[in-house]
Design an enzyme around this catalytic site. Structure first.
Site: not given
Length: 485
Positions: A178, A253, A287, A387
């Site tokens: 996906k 992750e 990330c 972040e």
């Protein structure tokens, strides 16, 4: 074909070796640099996801029993096809995601390396013969876990796919992919090559559609034995909850908030050059991007001056025009950067460079933002704990080694971390105490096909790449064999 024309690419779902129309209409894919619609991609839902699960389960019976050497041949074949088609794949990625063409090309080459590495590693999945009592033989066998649901993000729309699929199929698993709604074309282009390479029907499948619907079906299905996900911590928590009742294996992750520490004995020019190079990969939408820049007060003035000088050399533009960095992915990404900067300035921070959205001329219809340096960042500011995912370098001054370690660890995230120093005590002490899955010392190259990639705390669990990555797709079976009397 013109420079700014999208190469031909499939727009259908790929299930059981066939390209299919979806039952949920289509969704437009937009170029973040220009605002133009690139393609309309078929969307599936519950029906197509269940079809893919059925196909992958059927294919697993034969694929799991296929000799590892035969699986490796097919993997090396698709590696060849990816390498041959790298120019087209890179251009598709740049146009739908925005990153500079040079970065997209490098990402495609990483795919080639990852496929070849896992093709070899899949032939080294070995069990054990365990010392046993007389008259018995004890074996620990490693077998493929089963059907894998892989859910991937938009920021690395090609490599995140290969990084999940290649160890899975090398181990003998089958996969339902996906991809991210914003960047399905890179995934579809790869599926074309899996088809061309001759993988058996059902080994690799792709379903586009509503993320929550497809993710829930994959997570809750008893026929899916593993979920692998890269994305936000919030979505990861939801998927983990949905998967819990079936007790399937899960690897995540998730978000990061990487500290980048420059100690007074560091090579300042090296540190700053590396910071600029790393921060503007994918325009900060990574990330593992450096997000909190801690600089010792003794070198603060020197380092800050150098950062401001270097950042003015960073060029921003359409990824096809070879800039340093491209646009953000969408309007939401721009607004998040603007809100963090507004909050920080209101609480006393100072913008030393950049700080604004780019809207004139070539930037008019895209999601561009100036490379920005923010000084005087404190803990009460949103940017310290959340972040950014954008082109902002937030500078924090520190004085004490132990305190900066505490401040660097003062986050729910624990993916990547970096520091620059030459003192051997500092290197040993800081690398040992940083609470992160990965630590770069005088280096930020932490993602390699042969080395483990992953985080701790709210950055997730499980590892990708290296021997650890392949082990995520096998389970251990103990067999005891008694000799006949």
């Amino acid at each position: 074909m013109g420079k700014y024309d999208l190469p031909q690419v499939e727009t259908h779902l790929y299930i059981n070796g066939k390209w299919l129309e979806g039952s949920e209409g289509t969704v437009d894919v937009v170029n973040p640099a220009t605002g133009e619609t690139l393609a309309s991609v078929q969307q599936g839902g519950e029906k197509e996801t269940k079809e893919a699960i059925k196909a992958a389960n059927k294919a697993f019976e034969d694929w799991s029993r296929t000799a590892p050497s035969e699986r490796a041949k097919l993997m090396n074949k698709i590696a060849d096809l990816v390498e041959e088609d790298s120019e087209r794949l890179a251009k598709i990625m740049t146009m739908e995601q925005g990153k500079p063409l040079a970065q997209a090309t490098a990402e495609i080459q990483t795919n080639v390396e990852n496929l070849r590495w896992n093709a070899a590693q899949g032939q080294r999945i070995m069990g054990e013969i365990i010392p046993s009592p007389e008259g018995k033989q004890w074996q620990a066998r490693k077998q493929p876990i089963g059907v894998v649901g892989a859910i991937t993000p938009w920021n690395f729309p090609s490599n995140m796919i290969i990084r999940k699929i290649s160890p899975a199929i090398a181990a003998g698993c089958t996969v339902i992919l996906k991809p991210a709604k914003s960047t399905p074309l890179s995934a579809l282009a790869l599926m074309e090559l899996f088809h061309k390479a001759g993988f058996p029907d059902g080994v690799v499948n792709i379903v586009m559609g509503d993320s929550s619907t497809i993710g829930k079906i994959l997570s809750e299905s008893n026929d899916i034995q593993k979920i692998t996900f890269t994305g936000s911590t919030e979505v990861g928590q939801i998927l983990n909850e949905q998967a819990a009742p079936t007790l399937k294996k899960v690897s995540m992750e998730l978000g990061g908030h990487a500290p980048f520490i420059i100690f007074p004995d560091a090579d300042v020019e090296l540190a700053v050059d590396t910071l600029i190079k790393t921060k503007f990969i994918n325009n900060g939408q990574v990330c593992t991007s450096p997000n909190r820049i801690f600089i010792h007060k003794e070198i603060k003035e020197q380092a800050t001056k150098l950062i401001v000088e270097k950042i003015r050399e960073v060029t921003v533009g359409n990824g096809l025009d070879d800039p340093t960095t491209g646009p953000l992915i969408n309007e939401e990404g721009v607004k998040k950067v603007e809100e963090q900067l507004e909050d920080a300035v209101a609480k006393g921070a100072e913008i030393l460079a950049g700080g604004h959205r780019l809207t004139d001329g070539e930037y008019a219809n895209g999601f561009f933002f100036e490379p920005t340096v923010l000084d005087g960042v404190k803990k009460e500011m949103d940017i310290f704990y959340n972040e950014t995912f954008g082109p902002v370098i937030p500078i924090i001054t520190f004085e004490d080694e132990e305190q900066v370690i505490k401040d660097a660890n003062d986050t729910i995230f624990g993916l990547a971390s970096y520091f620059f120093a030459t003192n051997i005590h500092t290197i040993h002490n800081v690398s040992n105490k940083l609470q992160y899955g990965m630590v770069g010392v005088n280096d930020t190259a932490i993602s390699n096909s042969a080395t483990p990639f992953g985080g701790v705390k709210h950055s997730g669990f499980g590892r990708e790449n290296g021997t650890f990555g392949v082990e995520e797709y096998v389970e251990v079976k103990f067999v005891t064999i008694a000799s006949e009397k």
